[in-house]
Design a protein around this motif. Sequence first.
Motif, PDB file in Angstrom:
ATOM      1  N   GLY A   5      -6.252 -24.996  -9.901  1.00 56.88           N
ATOM      2  CA  GLY A   5      -7.372 -25.764 -10.465  1.00 56.88           C
ATOM      3  C   GLY A   5      -7.992 -26.522  -9.321  1.00 56.88           C
ATOM      4  N   GLY A   6      -7.967 -26.344  -7.822  1.00 56.78           N
ATOM      5  CA  GLY A   6      -8.549 -26.759  -6.883  1.00 56.78           C
ATOM      6  C   GLY A   6      -9.658 -26.059  -6.636  1.00 56.78           C
ATOM      7  N   LEU A   7     -10.718 -26.813  -5.893  1.00 58.56           N
ATOM      8  CA  LEU A   7     -12.025 -26.242  -5.435  1.00 58.56           C
ATOM      9  C   LEU A   7     -11.765 -25.854  -4.035  1.00 58.56           C
ATOM     10  N   GLU A   8     -11.801 -24.395  -3.689  1.00 55.30           N
ATOM     11  CA  GLU A   8     -11.615 -23.855  -2.259  1.00 55.30           C
ATOM     12  C   GLU A   8     -12.626 -23.754  -1.678  1.00 55.30           C
ATOM     13  N   PHE A   9     -12.661 -24.054  -0.235  1.00 54.58           N
ATOM     14  CA  PHE A   9     -13.659 -23.958   0.923  1.00 54.58           C
ATOM     15  C   PHE A   9     -13.280 -22.914   1.920  1.00 54.58           C
ATOM     16  N   TYR A  10     -14.193 -22.318   2.110  1.00 51.13           N
ATOM     17  CA  TYR A  10     -14.000 -21.055   3.067  1.00 51.13           C
ATOM     18  C   TYR A  10     -15.041 -21.165   4.432  1.00 51.13           C
ATOM     19  N   GLN A  11     -14.802 -20.498   5.733  1.00 48.31           N
ATOM     20  CA  GLN A  11     -15.587 -20.581   6.711  1.00 48.31           C
ATOM     21  C   GLN A  11     -15.278 -19.016   7.282  1.00 48.31           C
ATOM     22  N   GLY A  12     -16.403 -18.700   7.664  1.00 41.88           N
ATOM     23  CA  GLY A  12     -16.194 -17.245   8.328  1.00 41.88           C
ATOM     24  C   GLY A  12     -17.279 -16.289   7.787  1.00 41.88           C
ATOM     25  N   SER A  13     -17.654 -15.398   8.626  1.00 42.92           N
ATOM     26  CA  SER A  13     -18.667 -14.309   8.264  1.00 42.92           C
ATOM     27  C   SER A  13     -18.187 -13.544   7.121  1.00 42.92           C
ATOM     28  N   THR A  14     -19.277 -12.951   6.206  1.00 46.14           N
ATOM     29  CA  THR A  14     -18.727 -12.103   5.027  1.00 46.14           C
ATOM     30  C   THR A  14     -17.858 -11.151   5.503  1.00 46.14           C
ATOM     31  N   GLY A  15     -16.647 -11.066   4.543  1.00 42.55           N
ATOM     32  CA  GLY A  15     -15.535 -10.044   4.680  1.00 42.55           C
ATOM     33  C   GLY A  15     -14.518 -10.650   5.679  1.00 42.55           C
ATOM     34  N   HIS A  16     -14.786 -12.026   6.542  1.00 42.42           N
ATOM     35  CA  HIS A  16     -13.805 -12.381   7.159  1.00 42.42           C
ATOM     36  C   HIS A  16     -13.526 -14.086   6.953  1.00 42.42           C
ATOM     37  N   GLU A  17     -13.735 -14.180   5.791  1.00 36.54           N
ATOM     38  CA  GLU A  17     -13.709 -15.859   5.361  1.00 36.54           C
ATOM     39  C   GLU A  17     -12.093 -16.153   5.506  1.00 36.54           C
ATOM     40  N   ARG A  18     -11.967 -17.359   5.831  1.00 39.10           N
ATOM     41  CA  ARG A  18     -10.743 -17.931   5.687  1.00 39.10           C
ATOM     42  C   ARG A  18     -10.758 -19.243   5.217  1.00 39.10           C
ATOM     43  N   LYS A  19      -9.738 -19.456   4.324  1.00 37.24           N
ATOM     44  CA  LYS A  19      -9.461 -20.664   3.714  1.00 37.24           C
ATOM     45  C   LYS A  19      -9.256 -21.971   4.378  1.00 37.24           C
ATOM     46  N   VAL A  20     -10.117 -22.906   4.527  1.00 42.92           N
ATOM     47  CA  VAL A  20     -10.007 -24.088   5.440  1.00 42.92           C
ATOM     48  C   VAL A  20      -9.535 -25.410   4.643  1.00 42.92           C
ATOM     49  N   ARG A  21      -9.676 -25.255   3.205  1.00 43.36           N
ATOM     50  CA  ARG A  21      -9.743 -26.598   2.383  1.00 43.36           C
ATOM     51  C   ARG A  21      -9.346 -26.343   0.897  1.00 43.36           C
ATOM     52  N   VAL A  22      -8.596 -27.047   0.419  1.00 42.01           N
ATOM     53  CA  VAL A  22      -8.772 -26.934  -1.079  1.00 42.01           C
ATOM     54  C   VAL A  22      -8.650 -28.467  -1.738  1.00 42.01           C
ATOM     55  N   GLU A  23      -9.783 -28.763  -2.571  1.00 40.01           N
ATOM     56  CA  GLU A  23      -9.745 -30.109  -3.106  1.00 40.01           C
ATOM     57  C   GLU A  23      -9.468 -30.081  -4.591  1.00 40.01           C
ATOM     58  N   TYR A  24      -8.624 -30.840  -4.996  1.00 42.45           N
ATOM     59  CA  TYR A  24      -8.062 -31.318  -6.211  1.00 42.45           C
ATOM     60  C   TYR A  24      -8.712 -32.394  -7.113  1.00 42.45           C
ATOM     61  N   PRO A  25      -8.884 -32.124  -8.416  1.00 43.89           N
ATOM     62  CA  PRO A  25      -9.380 -33.217  -9.363  1.00 43.89           C
ATOM     63  C   PRO A  25      -8.599 -34.455  -9.165  1.00 43.89           C
ATOM     64  N   SER A  26      -7.180 -34.573  -8.607  1.00 42.67           N
ATOM     65  CA  SER A  26      -6.238 -35.813  -8.543  1.00 42.67           C
ATOM     66  C   SER A  26      -6.935 -36.487  -7.139  1.00 42.67           C
ATOM     67  N   GLY A  27      -7.764 -36.003  -6.316  1.00 47.23           N
ATOM     68  CA  GLY A  27      -7.976 -36.436  -4.975  1.00 47.23           C
ATOM     69  C   GLY A  27      -7.320 -36.079  -4.046  1.00 47.23           C
ATOM     70  N   ILE A  28      -6.247 -35.214  -4.247  1.00 48.46           N
ATOM     71  CA  ILE A  28      -5.526 -34.544  -3.165  1.00 48.46           C
ATOM     72  C   ILE A  28      -6.020 -33.494  -2.424  1.00 48.46           C
ATOM     73  N   VAL A  29      -6.182 -33.400  -1.000  1.00 47.11           N
ATOM     74  CA  VAL A  29      -6.850 -32.380  -0.460  1.00 47.11           C
ATOM     75  C   VAL A  29      -5.968 -31.851   0.648  1.00 47.11           C
ATOM     76  N   LYS A  30      -5.858 -30.353   0.679  1.00 46.64           N
ATOM     77  CA  LYS A  30      -5.035 -29.470   1.350  1.00 46.64           C
ATOM     78  C   LYS A  30      -5.824 -28.916   2.552  1.00 46.64           C
ATOM     79  N   HIS A  31      -5.567 -28.862   3.726  1.00 42.85           N
ATOM     80  CA  HIS A  31      -6.030 -28.260   4.818  1.00 42.85           C
ATOM     81  C   HIS A  31      -5.381 -27.285   5.462  1.00 42.85           C
ATOM     82  N   PHE A  32      -6.103 -26.149   5.812  1.00 46.08           N
ATOM     83  CA  PHE A  32      -5.327 -24.638   6.380  1.00 46.08           C
ATOM     84  C   PHE A  32      -5.991 -24.516   7.409  1.00 46.08           C
ATOM     85  N   GLU A  33      -5.195 -23.661   8.548  1.00 43.93           N
ATOM     86  CA  GLU A  33      -5.531 -22.981   9.607  1.00 43.93           C
ATOM     87  C   GLU A  33      -5.191 -21.590   9.838  1.00 43.93           C
TER      88      GLU A  33
END
Length: 109
Positions: A5-33
Motif C-alpha cells: 500500500g505504499g507509494l514508491e519513488f524511483y530515481q535513475g534513467s529508464t531501465g535503470h530506475e532504483r527505489k529511493v523511498r516508499v511513503e505509506y498512508p500512515s505517515g511512515i516513510v522508508k528510505h533505500f540506497e
Amino acid sequence: KSQDGGLEFYQGSTGHERKVRVEYPSGIVKHFEGSSGEESMVRVEFPDGHALYYEGRSGKERKVRAEFANGSVDVFDGEKGKERLVKRTFADVPEHVRAAFGSSEFFYY
C-alpha cells in the motif's frame, strides 16, 4: 504502489530506475540506497518523529540505531531479526541522575 500500500519513488534513467523511498498512508516513510534491483532499506521515519536506521544488503538489513524525537538514542547489535539493545543514551536525564551514574549512557551486555 507497493504490494503493502505504499507509494514508491524511483530515481535513475529508464531501465535503470532504483527505489529511493516508499511513503505509506500512515505517515511512515522508508528510505533505500543501492543500485537497481539491489536496494536496501537504510532508514524508516515515523510520524511521531523517531527513526530507525539499518545496515546490510537487500533482504538482510539489520537495525543498528533508533533515534527518538526527544533526542534519546538506542544502539543495536546482531543479525537481522536477532538485534539486541547494547547502548541507550537518554537525552532528558535530570542532572542529579546523570551525576549519580556519571553519564546519560547505559550499556547492556
